[in-house]
Design an enzyme around this catalytic site. Structure first.
Site, short mmCIF file in Angstrom:
data_model
loop_
_atom_site.label_atom_id
_atom_site.label_comp_id
_atom_site.label_asym_id
_atom_site.label_seq_id
_atom_site.Cartn_x
_atom_site.Cartn_y
_atom_site.Cartn_z
N ASP A 183 0.86 -1.19 0.00
CA ASP A 183 0.00 0.00 0.00
C ASP A 183 0.89 1.24 0.00
O ASP A 183 1.97 1.21 -0.60
CB ASP A 183 -0.91 -0.05 1.24
CG ASP A 183 -2.24 0.66 1.02
OD1 ASP A 183 -2.24 1.90 1.09
OD2 ASP A 183 -3.26 -0.02 0.78
N ASP A 192 -0.57 1.33 18.31
CA ASP A 192 -1.44 0.17 18.22
C ASP A 192 -0.96 -0.85 17.19
O ASP A 192 -1.63 -1.87 16.96
CB ASP A 192 -2.87 0.61 17.86
CG ASP A 192 -3.93 -0.08 18.71
OD1 ASP A 192 -3.57 -0.91 19.56
OD2 ASP A 192 -5.12 0.22 18.52
N HIS A 217 -3.46 5.64 4.21
CA HIS A 217 -4.25 4.51 3.71
C HIS A 217 -3.69 3.16 4.16
O HIS A 217 -4.42 2.30 4.67
CB HIS A 217 -4.29 4.58 2.17
CG HIS A 217 -5.29 3.68 1.54
ND1 HIS A 217 -4.97 2.42 1.07
CD2 HIS A 217 -6.61 3.85 1.28
CE1 HIS A 217 -6.04 1.86 0.53
NE2 HIS A 217 -7.06 2.71 0.65
N ASN A 313 -14.05 0.61 -6.02
CA ASN A 313 -15.11 1.56 -5.70
C ASN A 313 -15.57 2.25 -6.97
O ASN A 313 -14.75 2.58 -7.83
CB ASN A 313 -14.61 2.60 -4.70
CG ASN A 313 -14.00 1.96 -3.46
OD1 ASN A 313 -14.57 1.04 -2.90
ND2 ASN A 313 -12.83 2.43 -3.05
N ALA A 325 -8.61 -7.15 -9.17
CA ALA A 325 -9.69 -7.93 -8.55
C ALA A 325 -10.35 -8.89 -9.53
O ALA A 325 -10.76 -9.99 -9.17
CB ALA A 325 -10.73 -7.00 -7.94
N SER A 378 -11.44 -0.83 0.12
CA SER A 378 -10.11 -0.85 0.73
C SER A 378 -10.18 -1.33 2.17
O SER A 378 -9.25 -1.99 2.67
CB SER A 378 -9.49 0.55 0.71
OG SER A 378 -9.07 0.91 -0.58
#
Length: 453
Positions: A183, A192, A217, A313, A325, A378
């Site tokens: 990414d 975290d 992102h 999207n 995809a 995403s």
């Protein structure tokens, strides 16, 4: 009992069923006009009917028909046998680790009550302990302070429209599995994420290590997949003990984008990634295509990396899957559903759509020890990457295609009526808007065959 229901009685609503190999415990919510006495009068000759209780902490306690008894000595078994008979119980088993403990079960017929029977057995004074067993929601879901904002993990508004992760964590948390997030880079010092960061990372812009975060992102996707759980801050990832491999690229307007993305995918599988999560699209090209094939067939010493990709999207509802995809079945294309179980109007669909996952208004990590909500396929993609890590922890010997089958065969058939699952594909019923359905982490890990060593 399998054959008796109180649904036919006015005021009784079935809210839960607790099952084991010996039968079912059906849990009903009563309207104010309904009484247990009514049910006992109607059908108590064929089943055991009992009240539920509430603990001091507000937890529902459901008598499940079992009683646990500890003998004072090994020679007291005959006393146990007599007590079980007189209280309408059967002796089920002796505990293999603590042999003075036995489990009894109330017989379904005869109107027996496990709470009363347990008290009766204890009050004889012949046994060290005797108490009824209660079923309850015993999951300490997470101690992270914003976990209640992660509807994809537990949906308190729409029951069941989540990935059933709390139950799955009893079986796997992703330990020992590496998820590569290809990414715009992960903030590897985020509070975290830091303890889950893999020791290897890569930047495709400079063609060298370490990775560099160019935006938020990748950090957001990484948190969804594998944010640290139970550290008392922020959120929890789907696979909270998996390692995160950061591979960075300038997703927006990078030069020679295709080569860089292909380079990132290849670097991931060569350097130990088990799962590759890609929440981006590009124009169809042979460079990326060949890199994906290398990953899914050569990765993990020939077992193949699990390659997960956002479905895309779209501006207009029901737009076609983006690339990669739509490339092939080895790319796990993931659609975005909203918290009511419906497909997001911006989620792409198509023939290679694999499954659906939470993707709308998803809280996760961003750079600088911050958090934000974001939406899109995403966000759906790393939910599936995390699930793949749970499955591979359960059985690291599985091939990528075997993991894909487990995910597909263990889904929830969510969605609205126009999009029924009427097509029959390789792994069951399917439709072009939801794929095989919403991922179900609990069912998937439960039905993962264990590794035979």
């Amino acid at each position: 009992s399998d054959n008796v229901s109180l649904n036919s009685l006015e005021g009784f609503t079935l809210v839960n069923t607790i099952s084991d190999m010996y039968g079912n415990v059906q849990v009903y919510e009563l309207a104010s006009s309904a009484t247990i006495e009514q049910a006992i009068k109607e059908i108590s000759s064929s089943v055991c009917i009992q009240r539920c209780y509430l603990s001091s902490n507000g937890v529902d306690l459901i008598p499940n028909g079992y009683i646990n008894v500890k003998l004072k000595s090994k020679s007291d078994f005959s006393k146990l046998r007599a007590a079980a008979f007189s209280n309408g119980c059967e002796i089920m088993e002796q505990d293999q680790f603590m042999p003075l403990w036995y489990t009894l079960r109330i017989k379904e017929s005869g109107g027996n009550n496990s709470v009363e029977a347990a008290n009766s057995i204890y009050e004889t004074g012949m046994f060290a302990y005797a108490f009824p067993s209660f079923s309850c929601n015993g999951y300490e879901f997470s101690y992270d302070d914003r976990i209640d904002e992660q509807w994809g993990l537990y949906n308190s508004k729409y029951e069941g429209i989540d990935i059933s992760i709390s139950q799955a964590w009893n079986y796997a948390t992703g330990r020992g599995i590496v998820i590569a997030v290809v990414d715009d880079g992960i903030d590897m010092e985020h509070e975290d994420l830091a303890s889950n960061i893999y020791y290897k990372s890569y930047d495709t812009e400079q063609f060298q290590s370490p990775s560099v975060p160019y935006g938020d992102h990748g950090t957001h996707c990484a948190g969804i997949a594998a944010a640290v759980r139970n550290n008392g801050i922020g959120i929890a990832g789907v696979a909270p003990d998996a390692k995160l491999m950061s591979i960075s690229n300038k997703l927006a307007y990078s030069t020679n984008y295709e080569r860089k993305m292909a380079n990132g995918i290849n670097w991931a599988w060569v350097n130990g990634a088990d799962v590759i999560s890609c929440s981006w699209a590009c124009e169809p090209n042979e460079f990326v295509e060949e890199a994906i094939y290398y990953a899914v067939f050569r990765g993990r010493e020939g077992k193949g990396c699990v390659f997960v990709n956002s479905a895309g999207n779209c501006i207009r509802p029901r737009g076609s899957l983006t690339y990669p995809a739509k490339l092939c079945e080895d790319v796990l294309a993931v659609a975005n559903i909203t918290n009511d179980g419906l497909l997001s109007v911006t989620s792409c669909v198509g023939a290679n759509l694999f499954v659906s996952a939470p993707g709308s208004y998803i809280l996760s990590t961003i750079r600088g020890n911050r958090y934000k909500f974001d939406s899109g396929t995403s966000m759906a993609c790393p939910h599936v990457a995390g699930l793949a890590a749970l499955i591979l922890e359960r059985n690291p010997s599985l091939t990528a295609r075997e993991v894909r089958e487990i995910i597909a065969r263990n889904t929830k058939k969510v969605g609205d009526i126009p999009y029924e699952y009427i097509a029959i594909k390789k792994y069951g019923t399917w439709n072009p808007c939801y794929g095989y359905g919403l991922i179900d982490a609990y069912k998937a890990v439960l039905n993962t065959p264990r590794n035979q060593k």
